[in-house]
Design an enzyme around this catalytic site. Structure first.
Site, PDB file in Angstrom:
ATOM      1  N   ARG A  51      -6.273  55.836  25.910  1.00 48.23           N
ATOM      2  CA  ARG A  51      -6.279  56.975  24.987  1.00 48.23           C
ATOM      3  C   ARG A  51      -5.079  57.862  25.317  1.00 48.23           C
ATOM      4  O   ARG A  51      -4.401  57.661  26.310  1.00 48.23           O
ATOM      5  CB  ARG A  51      -7.612  57.726  24.973  1.00 48.23           C
ATOM      6  CG  ARG A  51      -8.367  57.840  26.234  1.00 48.23           C
ATOM      7  CD  ARG A  51      -7.691  58.666  27.320  1.00 48.23           C
ATOM      8  NE  ARG A  51      -7.225  59.952  26.827  1.00 48.23           N
ATOM      9  CZ  ARG A  51      -6.266  60.668  27.385  1.00 48.23           C
ATOM     10  NH1 ARG A  51      -5.610  60.229  28.461  1.00 48.23           N
ATOM     11  NH2 ARG A  51      -5.900  61.832  26.907  1.00 48.23           N
ATOM     12  N   ASP A 100      -0.933  65.119  19.364  1.00 48.87           N
ATOM     13  CA  ASP A 100      -1.266  63.829  18.737  1.00 48.87           C
ATOM     14  C   ASP A 100      -0.491  63.615  17.448  1.00 48.87           C
ATOM     15  O   ASP A 100      -0.200  62.474  17.061  1.00 48.87           O
ATOM     16  CB  ASP A 100      -2.762  63.746  18.475  1.00 48.87           C
ATOM     17  CG  ASP A 100      -3.499  63.591  19.803  1.00 48.87           C
ATOM     18  OD1 ASP A 100      -3.787  64.612  20.441  1.00 48.87           O
ATOM     19  OD2 ASP A 100      -3.713  62.435  20.213  1.00 48.87           O
ATOM     20  N   ASN A 134      -3.860  68.464  18.292  1.00 49.91           N
ATOM     21  CA  ASN A 134      -4.095  68.031  19.676  1.00 49.91           C
ATOM     22  C   ASN A 134      -5.605  68.112  19.936  1.00 49.91           C
ATOM     23  O   ASN A 134      -6.375  68.500  19.049  1.00 49.91           O
ATOM     24  CB  ASN A 134      -3.298  68.909  20.656  1.00 49.91           C
ATOM     25  CG  ASN A 134      -3.286  68.333  22.058  1.00 49.91           C
ATOM     26  OD1 ASN A 134      -2.961  67.149  22.241  1.00 49.91           O
ATOM     27  ND2 ASN A 134      -3.640  69.114  23.056  1.00 49.91           N
ATOM     28  N   LYS A 135      -5.986  67.726  21.107  1.00 48.56           N
ATOM     29  CA  LYS A 135      -7.418  67.664  21.465  1.00 48.56           C
ATOM     30  C   LYS A 135      -8.174  68.930  21.073  1.00 48.56           C
ATOM     31  O   LYS A 135      -7.656  70.035  21.262  1.00 48.56           O
ATOM     32  CB  LYS A 135      -7.528  67.406  22.979  1.00 48.56           C
ATOM     33  CG  LYS A 135      -8.921  67.310  23.542  1.00 48.56           C
ATOM     34  CD  LYS A 135      -9.808  66.317  22.828  1.00 48.56           C
ATOM     35  CE  LYS A 135      -9.231  64.918  22.788  1.00 48.56           C
ATOM     36  NZ  LYS A 135      -9.936  64.038  21.797  1.00 48.56           N
TER      37      LYS A 135
END
Ligand code: MRU
Length: 349
Positions: A45, A236, A246-247
């Site tokens: 990941r 991302d 992003n996360k």
């Protein structure tokens, strides 16, 4: 150096990130479908690592195509790439890597190259090697943002494990430490999958970089207490105007950073930029399964049948981002102009 994903004897080897930090073991994929499964279940990941795995998965797929003419080979190869592209929706690097593999084949066929699968394996290995070099270059640029003694907060894992090696956001931290700066890193736990607690914490311990783990909801209080000087995260997908996916939890940090006047940095390679999207509103956000939220490492913590919403990413508006570190230099606002400059093949610092 931590090697997250690599090619060995016609297999793709990856560190099993679901087993970390309790177990350090590898997963070996000999079929591209195993690579798809590994991307889906987060064995591998992190946007750049997903890109490298996808390219290597495509190369494995190419090796499985029986010897046919160039045109037929291409049709089968493209179908395999389309299958891999379904693995996860948000990280731009997945699609970037597959597009690069398809383009490579498209250009190789007219040259009359005989061993097309072998050529695609070489291209996937190049994508892997280049990723490490790109991260090192980002580190060289980005380390100028940090000063000796800084306390840095990071979210999720944007380290060696999220890339082929060295890392994006953690790469900038690593490069600063290599330069002799004494940094201390606050590691956000990163609910619900704990990439911070499990992976970033593991990387920091392994390299003896001083670090402290906090839960996500503590970050605001630490900022108020003056414990955090700077924040750096990975990405991302980045739209043309600099909006950054992003996360999940990254957006909250950026808002808190603004309220406390703390610089908020993003580090990402150009392969994370999506030049087809004007703003972050169009970035597809993956929704993951409910048990990531109702269970904590396999143990149920919410009532049976509880309704859950589990977006895996959020989008931070460009205006909240102080700078974006890339392998071509550090981008500052207005990002639309800076990214347009990069598109023309320029570097910028
Ligand atoms: O769901 P994940 O673990 O793949 O999400 C990863 C992140 O959001 C990272 O912060 C991002 O990919 C940047 S990694 C260089």
């Amino acid at each position: 150096m931590i090697k997250t994903v690599f090619w060995k004897n016609n297999t793709v080897v990856m560190i099993d990130q679901n087993a970390l930090p309790l177990l350090e073991r590898q997963v070996v994929c000999s079929d591209y479908r195993q690579v798809i499964a590994a991307i889906k279940d987060l064995t591998v990941r992190g946007a750049p690592a997903i890109g490298v795995a996808a390219a290597m998965g495509a190369a494995l797929g190419a090796l499985s195509i029986p010897s046919v003419s160039g045109g037929k080979f291409q049709k089968k190869f493209n179908a395999i790439c389309d299958e891999i592209a379904q693995a996860r929706p948000t990280a731009r690097n997945l699609f970037w890597a597959l597009e690069r593999m398809k383009k490579y084949l498209d250009e190789a066929i007219p040259t009359g190259k005989k061993n097309l699968a072998g050529e695609l394996v070489k291209e996937a290995k190049r994508i892997c090697a280049e990723d490490i070099e790109i991260n090192r270059q980002m580190g060289r640029y980005g380390r100028e943002l940090f000063s000796d003694g800084d306390n840095i907060l990071t979210h999720c894992n944007a380290g060696a494990l999220a890339t082929a090696g060295f890392g994006t956001a953690l790469g900038v931290i690593r490069a600063s430490v290599e330069q002799g700066k004494k940094l201390h890193v606050y590691v956000d736990e990163t609910r619900p999958v704990l990439q911070g607690a499990r992976l970033t914490a593991w990387e920091m311990k392994k390299e003896k970089i001083p670090a402290t783990l906090i839960t996500d909801n503590m970050a605001g209080f630490l900022m108020k207490q003056g414990k955090i000087d700077k924040i750096i995260v990975g990405a991302d997908r980045i739209a043309l105007n600099g909006d950054t996916a992003n996360k999940i939890g990254t957006y909250s940090l950026a808002v808190l950073a603004k309220a406390h006047r703390i610089p908020f940095y993003v580090a990402a390679p150009l392969s994370t930029f999506d030049l087809s999207l004007k703003t972050g509103a169009a970035i597809p956000i993956e929704e993951r399964q409910a048990n990531e939220v109702t269970h904590f490492r396999g143990v149920q913590s919410a009532p049976q049948g509880m309704k859950v919403y589990n977006p895996a990413f959020d989008v931070t508006p460009a205006k909240l981002i102080s700078a974006i570190v890339t392998e071509k230099g550090i981008l500052t606002k207005p990002y639309t102009a800076a990214i347009a400059w990069l598109r023309k093949g320029n570097g910028r610092q």
